[in-house]
Scaffold this motif. Structure first.
Motif, PDB file in Angstrom:
ATOM      1  N   ASN A   2      12.985 -55.893  -2.307  1.00 54.88           N
ATOM      2  CA  ASN A   2      13.969 -55.892  -2.387  1.00 54.88           C
ATOM      3  C   ASN A   2      14.185 -56.977  -3.391  1.00 54.88           C
ATOM      4  N   ASN A   3      15.352 -57.906  -3.697  1.00 55.58           N
ATOM      5  CA  ASN A   3      14.550 -59.210  -4.513  1.00 55.58           C
ATOM      6  C   ASN A   3      13.980 -60.368  -3.168  1.00 55.58           C
ATOM      7  N   SER A   5      11.167 -64.299  -3.469  1.00 54.99           N
ATOM      8  CA  SER A   5      11.351 -65.736  -4.101  1.00 54.99           C
ATOM      9  C   SER A   5       9.260 -66.173  -4.550  1.00 54.99           C
ATOM     10  N   GLU A  44      10.199 -57.139   4.562  1.00 61.87           N
ATOM     11  CA  GLU A  44      11.702 -57.446   3.736  1.00 61.87           C
ATOM     12  C   GLU A  44      11.098 -58.853   3.579  1.00 61.87           C
ATOM     13  N   ASP A  46      12.425 -62.469   2.123  1.00 59.43           N
ATOM     14  CA  ASP A  46      12.791 -64.292   1.293  1.00 59.43           C
ATOM     15  C   ASP A  46      11.686 -65.092  -0.060  1.00 59.43           C
TER      16      ASP A  46
END
Length: 339
Positions: A2-3, A5, A44, A46
């Motif tokens: 997943n994308n 930061s 996951e 963020d």
């Protein structure tokens, strides 16, 4: 994957705030486990919060009571080969070197070792339910292929095992885990750090959200004379333990004055049985007494269709490793123990 930061921090307080604000903000140091988990979409994130820039967490230092504090950012390799660890805590050195591969030990950190996830195949497979991934979805391992799974401390909701080698030695040595957050610092006894699955198998340990492991404290107590680590696995190269045993004794006048036996590969956390260790105190170090201690440790063991063999294997491993601890010099390459 997943994308996500990425941010790098240089202060524990800053990292703690970022991690506490959002459960999907994850700390990264060596990255040898969390990156894999992200690739498999098991975790996951963020934001990845890089804590490698925090000063002082990659050092070994002596404590006021004569023990040793291992920085959470020290690599497993740096820890295992440190002359103080090799001399004063050879059980820990030997145990670390039994785990993973040389390349992984060069990257993996001590703090990350404590936080690694189970290698249960159902946990990594999104095509099947898993209570650790999705609470309430079920545990297919109970009636599925469960050869590598738990024989102690499991629950109907989860029979996964904790995979670390290093933590088995830390359990035997009565280590303490130092943690810190923006609210302050605290210590957690090693036996209280990891959790059994119960009805919340998704919770692996007793860290609070926003807390960061800063170090691991080893007591001054010396077990450098009689110790051994035995790891039984399907292949001698990089593989996780079916059964592992860390043993440390103090022996005076042919009597055991202190006994530590910790098992890996059998439960959701490193496993110790204080009753068995107490039984050995005052006893002569003999195969018969070690067999009785093994029976006490495994009294409540319960296997499943494909892993019942682990109960008998664990008993034999405990006895063998206790005998090996009487002659630790025989563990050197090429040496032959008199068993």
């Amino acid at each position: 994957m997943n994308n996500f930061s990425y941010t790098k921090t240089k202060e524990i307080a800053d990292a703690s705030v970022l991690l506490k604000d959002n459960a999907n903000h994850k700390a990264i140091a060596g990255g040898t486990n969390i990156v894999d988990l992200m690739k498999y979409f098991v975790v996951e994130a963020d934001t990845l919060v890089d804590i490698n820039g925090i000063p002082g967490m990659d050092e070994l230092s002596e404590t006021e009571n004569g023990g040793i504090r291992l920085g959470a950012l020290m690599t497993n390799a740096a820890t295992a080969y440190h002359p103080v660890i090799e001399q004063k805590y050879p059980l820990l050195s030997k145990t670390i070197l039994a785990g993973a591969s040389g390349q992984i030990r060069n990257m993996a950190t001590n703090g990350g070792n404590l936080l690694q996830k189970t290698r249960c195949y159902y946990f990594y497979d999104h095509s099947v339910p898993c209570n650790k991934r999705e609470p309430g979805s079920g545990c297919p391992a109970v009636k599925g292929y469960n050869r590598i799974h738990a024989i102690l401390g499991h629950s109907p909701d989860c029979i996964a095992v904790f995979p670390s080698d290093m933590c088995v030695a830390l359990a035997a040595l009565n280590a303490k885990v130092h943690v810190q957050s923006a609210e302050g610092e605290r210590q957690i006894g090693f036996e209280d750090f990891h959790r059994l699955p119960g009805d919340t198998p998704e919770i692996d340990n007793n860290l609070k959200q926003g807390e960061i492991i800063t170090g691991i404290e080893l007591p001054a107590e010396d077990f450098s004379q009689n110790y051994s680590y035995l790891k039984l696995r399907d292949r001698s190269s990089y593989a996780f333990a079916l059964i592992s045993v860390a043993t440390a004794f103090k022996i005076e006048n042919d009597r055991i004055t202190e006994a530590r036996i910790a098992l890996g590969g059998v439960a959701h956390k490193p496993w110790r049985n204080k009753e068995a260790e107490g039984y050995l105190k005052g006893k002569a170090p003999s195969r018969e007494h070690f067999a009785q201690a093994a029976d006490l440790i495994l009294a409540e063991a319960q296997g499943f269709k494909h892993n019942r063999f682990k109960i008998d294997l664990a008993k034999k491993a405990i006895i063998r490793n206790c005998m090996m601890a009487l002659e630790p010099e025989t563990q050197r390459p090429g040496a032959k123990p008199s068993l």
